[in-house]
Design an enzyme around this catalytic site. Sequence first.
Site, short mmCIF file in Angstrom:
data_model
loop_
_atom_site.label_atom_id
_atom_site.label_comp_id
_atom_site.label_asym_id
_atom_site.label_seq_id
_atom_site.Cartn_x
_atom_site.Cartn_y
_atom_site.Cartn_z
N CYS A 406 0.82 -1.22 0.00
CA CYS A 406 0.00 0.00 0.00
C CYS A 406 0.86 1.26 0.00
O CYS A 406 0.45 2.29 -0.54
CB CYS A 406 -0.89 0.06 1.23
SG CYS A 406 -1.95 -1.35 1.49
N1 LIG Z 1 -3.76 -0.52 -0.88
C1 LIG Z 1 -4.19 -0.38 0.36
O1 LIG Z 1 -4.79 -1.28 0.90
N2 LIG Z 1 -4.03 0.79 0.95
C2 LIG Z 1 -4.32 1.05 2.31
C3 LIG Z 1 -5.18 2.27 2.45
C4 LIG Z 1 -5.51 2.58 3.89
C5 LIG Z 1 -6.28 3.86 4.05
N3 LIG Z 1 -6.46 4.19 5.43
C6 LIG Z 1 -7.63 3.78 3.39
O2 LIG Z 1 -8.57 3.36 4.07
O3 LIG Z 1 -7.77 4.11 2.23
#
Ligand SMILES: NC(=O)NCCC[C@H](N)C(=O)O
Length: 418
Positions: A406
């Site tokens: 991520c």
């Molecule tokens: N690719 C991913 O899974 N990204 C994590 C994103 C976490 C962020 N707090 C969200 O909820 O969008």
Amino acid sequence: MEVTQMTSPIHNYSEIGKLKTVLLKRPGREIENFTPEMMPRLLFDDIPYLPIAQKEHDYFADTLRDNGVEVLYLEKLSAEALDAGGEEVRDHFLEQMLTESGYASGTIHDALKEYLGSMSNQDMVVKIMAGVRKNELDFVPKDLVSCAENQDYEFYMDPMPNLYFTRDPSACIGDGLSINHMTYPARQRESLFNETIIKYHPRFANQGVHVWRDRNHTTRIEGGDELVLNDHVMAIGVSQRTSADAIQDIAKNLFAHGQYDTVIAIKIPHNHAMMHLDTVFTMINYDQFTVHPGILGKGGQIDTWTITPGQNKGELNLQHDTDLKKVLKAALHLDDLDLIPTGNGDPIIAGREQWNDGSNTLAIAPGVVVTYNRNYVSNELLRKHGLKVLEVISSELSRGRGGPRCMSCPIVREDLKK
Ligand SMILES: NC(=O)NCCC[C@H](N)C(=O)O
């Protein structure tokens, strides 16, 4: 006349090819600039401690550099793009950012424009990312919305604490990318930075980069759902964040203008812990994947649709199946593959480690992955399956619900051996 071949600065034809260039965002003030009441809306589960989050992020970036990866930073590229674009581009960017923050015109718009407009490009970018509090401006709004509805709210512009998850606002696919219309307002402004970089940064502008899908859509897609399995097959999650109609749309564009001929749509549960496909499933070697057992039903079943070009232009064929292993083996022409269960399949450990991104591995070469050190059961299992595991520190970064995949947007990977 000599014809010069344009080579795209983006080259990403797999999830596992040796990583050469990656886009990161170092956590800044934005990850502390909110209260517990704002957390659910900003998609955070806790308030991170910034100095430690930065230390952890620097450790992550150093781990990548030590392994030969060039690390680019979103905040720096954004300012450089505005520098290169000049006054008109800067003005357009600021207007667009203000509009998307709820101020297309009016006195607050004017006050914010004057405040942000007085800054250097780098300071302005950092400020917009961190959020603008009301007490920063020497200005008292007199409109009814400010007086009657928003008087207790501290911010004119909300912080963007999710920016360090660079995976999601855009996704590099082949020699191009998708610049994403994201699901929740908390993240929708983020991809404006990516669009500005692609359009105006000297490294990317006018270099033949394909935009497979831009951010001007109403249907939703996020990079955590977009997995580039090889140079003609993608997997895309039908998830809380990516809608089926957006998948059909990008599939049509990829089939019509690129070398992709297969998109496997994988339906995962729609919840916060598993918001993207890459929180439950990642590719880590030619024939190895992580998979969170919680996404598989009785008998290991999961809904998948293999999408291929239809007979006529713009048409799509769908093939439904519930055996993920069979579907992947067929699409990737493999005799067998190794699905490695997060937390070694133990329901308590799997749930706990998935919550802290135990499935969210970043492959930096075939069979070499970066993971959070806190997921020690999953890490041990990966090693038993022959993977080289580079662990990074993770107490604060994990509070945002994202792991190494991520937090990284691969821009260049070496091609895989055929
Ligand atoms: N690719 C991913 O899974 N990204 C994590 C994103 C976490 C962020 N707090 C969200 O909820 O969008």
